[in-house]
Design an enzyme around this catalytic site. Structure first.
Site, mmCIF file in Angstrom:
data_model
loop_
_atom_site.group_PDB
_atom_site.id
_atom_site.type_symbol
_atom_site.label_atom_id
_atom_site.label_comp_id
_atom_site.label_asym_id
_atom_site.label_seq_id
_atom_site.Cartn_x
_atom_site.Cartn_y
_atom_site.Cartn_z
ATOM 1 N N ASP A 185 0.857 -1.196 0.000
ATOM 2 C CA ASP A 185 0.000 0.000 0.000
ATOM 3 C C ASP A 185 0.885 1.235 0.000
ATOM 4 O O ASP A 185 2.120 1.135 -0.058
ATOM 5 C CB ASP A 185 -0.948 -0.005 1.207
ATOM 6 C CG ASP A 185 -2.301 0.601 0.860
ATOM 7 O OD1 ASP A 185 -2.342 1.788 0.467
ATOM 8 O OD2 ASP A 185 -3.318 -0.104 0.975
ATOM 9 N N HIS B 189 -2.852 3.089 -4.765
ATOM 10 C CA HIS B 189 -2.188 2.725 -3.500
ATOM 11 C C HIS B 189 -0.755 2.245 -3.771
ATOM 12 O O HIS B 189 -0.321 1.218 -3.265
ATOM 13 C CB HIS B 189 -2.994 1.669 -2.758
ATOM 14 C CG HIS B 189 -4.279 2.198 -2.182
ATOM 15 N ND1 HIS B 189 -4.304 3.067 -1.116
ATOM 16 C CD2 HIS B 189 -5.571 1.984 -2.544
ATOM 17 C CE1 HIS B 189 -5.572 3.370 -0.831
ATOM 18 N NE2 HIS B 189 -6.352 2.732 -1.692
ATOM 19 N N ASP C 219 -8.857 -0.669 -6.136
ATOM 20 C CA ASP C 219 -9.725 0.321 -5.500
ATOM 21 C C ASP C 219 -9.041 1.677 -5.399
ATOM 22 O O ASP C 219 -7.821 1.786 -5.467
ATOM 23 C CB ASP C 219 -10.122 -0.144 -4.098
ATOM 24 C CG ASP C 219 -8.923 -0.226 -3.164
ATOM 25 O OD1 ASP C 219 -7.909 -0.806 -3.582
ATOM 26 O OD2 ASP C 219 -8.995 0.297 -2.037
ATOM 27 N N GLU C 220 -9.845 2.701 -5.229
ATOM 28 C CA GLU C 220 -9.386 4.054 -4.905
ATOM 29 C C GLU C 220 -8.182 4.480 -5.750
ATOM 30 O O GLU C 220 -7.116 4.821 -5.237
ATOM 31 C CB GLU C 220 -9.051 4.139 -3.403
ATOM 32 C CG GLU C 220 -10.279 3.915 -2.527
ATOM 33 C CD GLU C 220 -9.964 3.967 -1.039
ATOM 34 O OE1 GLU C 220 -10.852 4.361 -0.268
ATOM 35 O OE2 GLU C 220 -8.844 3.609 -0.650
ATOM 36 N N TYR D 297 -16.341 -3.942 8.311
ATOM 37 C CA TYR D 297 -15.057 -3.264 8.471
ATOM 38 C C TYR D 297 -14.786 -3.216 9.967
ATOM 39 O O TYR D 297 -15.327 -2.377 10.692
ATOM 40 C CB TYR D 297 -15.094 -1.864 7.851
ATOM 41 C CG TYR D 297 -14.588 -1.860 6.415
ATOM 42 C CD1 TYR D 297 -14.970 -2.867 5.531
ATOM 43 C CD2 TYR D 297 -13.738 -0.870 5.954
ATOM 44 C CE1 TYR D 297 -14.512 -2.887 4.227
ATOM 45 C CE2 TYR D 297 -13.274 -0.878 4.641
ATOM 46 C CZ TYR D 297 -13.662 -1.895 3.793
ATOM 47 O OH TYR D 297 -13.190 -1.916 2.500
ATOM 48 N N PHE D 298 -13.921 -4.127 10.429
ATOM 49 C CA PHE D 298 -13.704 -4.259 11.858
ATOM 50 C C PHE D 298 -12.824 -3.145 12.429
ATOM 51 O O PHE D 298 -12.566 -3.123 13.635
ATOM 52 C CB PHE D 298 -13.114 -5.629 12.183
ATOM 53 C CG PHE D 298 -14.117 -6.762 12.124
ATOM 54 C CD1 PHE D 298 -15.449 -6.541 11.805
ATOM 55 C CD2 PHE D 298 -13.721 -8.062 12.397
ATOM 56 C CE1 PHE D 298 -16.361 -7.577 11.758
ATOM 57 C CE2 PHE D 298 -14.627 -9.114 12.359
ATOM 58 C CZ PHE D 298 -15.953 -8.875 12.035
ATOM 59 N N TRP E 181 -8.502 -2.875 8.591
ATOM 60 C CA TRP E 181 -7.518 -1.889 8.140
ATOM 61 C C TRP E 181 -6.879 -1.272 9.369
ATOM 62 O O TRP E 181 -7.551 -1.021 10.372
ATOM 63 C CB TRP E 181 -8.200 -0.829 7.270
ATOM 64 C CG TRP E 181 -8.885 -1.420 6.081
ATOM 65 C CD1 TRP E 181 -10.223 -1.664 5.936
ATOM 66 C CD2 TRP E 181 -8.262 -1.877 4.882
ATOM 67 N NE1 TRP E 181 -10.464 -2.242 4.701
ATOM 68 C CE2 TRP E 181 -9.279 -2.385 4.035
ATOM 69 C CE3 TRP E 181 -6.938 -1.910 4.426
ATOM 70 C CZ2 TRP E 181 -9.021 -2.909 2.778
ATOM 71 C CZ3 TRP E 181 -6.672 -2.435 3.171
ATOM 72 C CH2 TRP E 181 -7.706 -2.922 2.360
ATOM 73 N N THR E 182 -5.581 -1.006 9.313
ATOM 74 C CA THR E 182 -4.841 -0.726 10.543
ATOM 75 C C THR E 182 -4.239 0.670 10.625
ATOM 76 O O THR E 182 -3.233 0.883 11.315
ATOM 77 C CB THR E 182 -3.720 -1.773 10.724
ATOM 78 O OG1 THR E 182 -2.799 -1.694 9.631
ATOM 79 C CG2 THR E 182 -4.293 -3.168 10.833
ATOM 80 N N GLU E 183 -4.835 1.646 9.953
ATOM 81 C CA GLU E 183 -4.337 3.014 10.103
ATOM 82 C C GLU E 183 -4.215 3.407 11.580
ATOM 83 O O GLU E 183 -3.251 4.060 11.987
ATOM 84 C CB GLU E 183 -5.270 4.011 9.397
ATOM 85 C CG GLU E 183 -5.204 3.968 7.893
ATOM 86 C CD GLU E 183 -6.272 3.065 7.293
ATOM 87 O OE1 GLU E 183 -6.688 3.299 6.148
ATOM 88 O OE2 GLU E 183 -6.698 2.117 7.987
#
Length: 770
Positions: free
Chosen positions: A199, A273, A336-337, A429-430, A479-481
């Site tokens: 990413d 990404h 995506d995106e 989306y956890f 997702w881990t932002e």
């Protein structure tokens, strides 16, 4: 016959412990197993597992057999003798065999527990899942013997694809922790691990031909502090961050997953990404003069791969090494995106569009994905892409992962393409909060409570019956932002992973949220507590954050984690270990025009804590109508400037504008003000005496006053969340006051009303007067 006194003591003890007896059909029809099996037939008696119990199997080297033997030795110190199964009747044995499983669906098993022996029948993954169900029937506490209730269970999955995702790009996690993650997946019969490896913020997989991908692309100079929507200007920690997996480590994880019948699907992002890759190899961009670096913040970036032959050659080289490492049928290529800004201004990209006679940049992305699909297909594999790969035309053999709601998945299924449902809007989306965001650890926003995850059905009714077969299954994404630690990963996935497993495995007819959340979850969280897994502690069963009118406050609670304690207060102070422990139901009488406030907290044996719940019950007489004769349609508003954290701060703030409006839509205010507060006042007419339930759904805080009495308290700086409150009103006019503030991210405000005898509906400012 039990005396009334003794019967009362027994019932009180049951309520106090919250423990469900696995042999009581009306209390626990699924015997505590998650996901709930297809069929459970309870029998009389128990099997007693001890050191003398033998394990007999068609092959003692079978993965499921070895797993059971190791589990019993590690968790119970039982060194059970492993023997080859000869097909004859045996006593005091656990038999693992494929005999009699010819008619079982794929991954299915039969578990038969009799007083003299246990038989687990299945092939491959089915035998392994039968062992997992057997393990769930064992007690949590270590003892010399274990009693297992007799039953006949037949079970198989609803969907063949049952997935969990982990983003290791925004924050990196060790091989040891990834294996721990796989352990949890296997325990709940999930069979696909989607490993997000590249990413903008980091390239995490070693590629031998391109060493700069890890020497440069895996390292970023610093990381954003806090939520990137909230801080202006943004702040950074100033600390270098990085990490990647060697190819040997990748092979190790893949082999470990295979030992638990989990397929690892790697994701290599393209065409967007790509900042980490471009930092390593800027010649893959459309503007090689720019100084690319690994991203230090979150979001979507304009700089993406340029669709040149050099780029395609690079990606084919990368995927060749990836495919050699991962034996999975699927390779996830992202999609995506991917903003098209750079392509629109790139002479190279525009020349390709012209040469190939493509319609536009969306057509160019479709060409990009289709070209990479042909390469992956040439290697005997298939691609998965996020639902943006539908734009410009879907690649012929692609599987679509639908994340922006269900629309992409529905469209793909209607085109006879395979689909994996993972909608962010349905609780999958956890990284979204499990309660109001200001009460939870720092996150990206969103609201995905356990009940929402559990309620989802991946087979949308919008998909025609003939195309339902294209829904391969369901996946949850992490997702881990904002997830920097292993403890937080586990907090975010547990217990929602259990809900995912039941959605993915259990027939619709067998799903029951009350049984799941109130009977089985408490046992499984007690297991997690004892085995040092982190998890989010649910609030006490029966406790709610709410306010209502009544003459009594009745308290009837159960623990959400077996062995935990519920502490409560009624004095307005937050409860802790110094407060009273809830042991049995009780009722408080509330004098007229007074209120009682109940607060509760759950504390587990290892000291983990739930959020504090707050229930306010007021014994108000119905509010009389007020005198008001105004007839101007709409409500008055006062817009104020400032950065707020609660609605009380709006009073006295600098006024930007005043006026009259017929809507609570704040979009016009947001255009000119990143942060603001607004107070609406008006009057509405009540046609009949009765109970009126108001609620606000807001991002950020909002409160409603009726006749200057607070009815809805949805205050605080938080992401989108709905909070109700009720009031008794007499027929006639009543004053309405709504306060709301926007803290800088998304401006959303809706007001709802449920009137006596009518369904809930949106409450419009146009129906009011001032």
């Amino acid at each position: 016959m039990l005396s009334k006194k003794r019967l009362l003591i027994c019932l009180t003890a049951l309520l106090t412990t919250g423990y469900a007896n696995a042999q009581t059909p009306n209390i626990d029809p699924n015997m505590g197993i998650i996901p709930a099996p297809v069929s459970v037939l309870k029998q009389v008696g128990t099997f007693i597992l001890s050191q003398e119990t033998s394990i007999q199997a068609d092959s003692v080297n079978n993965k499921a057999v070895q797993f059971l033997s190791s589990y019993l030795q590690n968790k119970f110190a039982l060194k059970n003798k492993l023997q080859a199964y000869k097909g004859i009747s045996v006593s005091n044995a656990i038999v693992l065999t494929s005999t009699g499983t010819e008619n079982l669906p794929a991954e299915g098993y039969r578990l038969t527990i009799e007083p003299q022996r246990i038989t687990v029948a299945g092939k491959g993954a089915g035998l392994f899942y039968g062992v997992q169900s057997l393990i769930q029937l064992l007690p949590i506490e270590r003892a010399a013997t274990a009693k297992i209730p007799c039953a006949r269970i037949e079970d198989y999955p609803r969907f063949g694809y049952r997935g969990m995702h982990l983003d290791v790009c925004r924050h990196f996690f060790t091989v040891e922790f990834v294996k721990r993650y796989l352990d949890l997946m296997a325990a709940y019969k999930l069979n696909t691990f989607h490993w997000h490896l590249t990413d903008d913020q980091g390239w995490r997989i070693e590629i031998k031909k391109y060493p700069r991908l890890t020497s440069v692309g895996s390292q970023r100079a610093q990381t954003l502090i806090g939520n990137y929507h909230d801080r202006m200007p943004q702040q950074f920690d100033g600390m270098p961050y990085g990490g990647f997996y060697t190819q040997d480590q990748i092979r190790d994880v893949v082999a470990y997953a295979q030992s638990k019948y989990i397929t690892v699907v790697p994701e290599i992002e393209m065409p967007g990404h790509a900042m980490a890759a471009l930092a390593a190899y800027p010649e893959l961009s459309c503007d090689t003069k720019l100084d690319y670096k690994v991203a230090e913040t979150w979001g979507v970036f304009n700089n993406i791969f340029c669709p040149t032959e050099k780029t395609f050659g690079f990606l084919q080289d990368v995927l060749t090494e990836v495919i050699d490492l991962f034996p999975s049928k699927y390779i996830h290529i992202g999609g995506d995106e991917a903003p098209k800004v750079v392509w629109k201004s790139s002479a190279e990209a525009q020349a390709i569009i012209k040469r190939l006679k493509l319609k536009d940049e969306h057509g160019l992305q479709s060409y990009f994905i289709q070209r990479m699909e042909k390469f992956v297909n040439s290697k005997g594999r298939s691609i998965i892409g996020w639902d943006e790969i539908l734009e410009g035309g879907l690649a012929p053999n692609a599987t679509v992962m639908s994340w922006r709601g269900e629309a992409g998945g529905i469209a793909a299924a209607k085109q006879n393409h395979n689909v994996i449902m993972t909608p962010s809007s349905a609780g999958y989306y956890f990284d979204h909060s499990q309660a109001r965001s200001d009460l939870e650890p720092l996150g990206i926003g969103g609201f995905a409570p356990l009940a929402k995850t559990y309620a989802y059905n991946p087979q949308s009714s919008a998909i025609p019956a003939a195309q339902q077969k294209y829904v391969l299954g369901v996946q949850a994404n992490l997702w881990t932002e904002y997830i920097t630690t292993e403890n937080k990963v586990e907090y975010m996935i547990m217990p929602r992973m259990m809900a995912l497993s039941e959605v993915a495995w259990t027939p619709l007819a067998n799903k029951n949220y009350t049984d799941f959340a109130e009977t089985r979850i408490p046992k499984h969280l007690a297991w997690a507590d004892a085995n040092k897994f982190n998890y989010r502690v649910p609030t006490a069963i029966g406790a709610k954050d709410t306010a209502y009118n009544a003459q009594q406050l009745t308290v009837d609670l159960k623990v959400p984690v077996n062995g935990a304690k519920i502490y409560y207060s009624i004095d307005g102070y937050d409860p802790n270990e110094t407060n009273d422990i809830y042991t049995h139901p009780f009722t408080l009488n509330i004098p007229s025009d007074q209120y009682r406030e109940l607060k509760t907290i759950v504390i587990t044996p290892t000291g983990k804590r739930s959020l504090i719940t707050r229930t306010v019950v007021t014994n108000h007489t119905p509010m009389p109508a007020v005198s008001f004769s105004g007839t101007t349609p709409g409500v008055k508003y006062e817009l104020v400037a400032g950065s707020f954290t609660e609605t009380g701060q709006l009073d006295g703030a600098r006024v930007l504008d005043t006026g009259i409006t017929k809507t609570f839509n704040t979009a016009a205010f947001k255009k000119a003000n990143r942060t603001f507060g607004v107070t609406y006042t008006g009057y509405f007419n009540v046609d009949a005496d009765g109970k009126y339930i108001f609620s606000t759904q807001s991002d950020d805080g909002s409160v409603i006053y009726i006749d200057d009495t607070m009815v809805v308290d949805n205050d605080g700086k938080h992401s989108l969340y709905e909070q109700p409150g009720e009031v008794l009103l007499q027929k006639g006019m009543h004053k309405f006051t709504l306060k709301y503030f926007e803290a800088g991210a998304f401006s959303t405000l809706r007001v709802y009303l449920t009137m006596p005898g009518k369904p809930k509906g949106e409450f419009s400012a146009a129906n009011m007067v001032n």
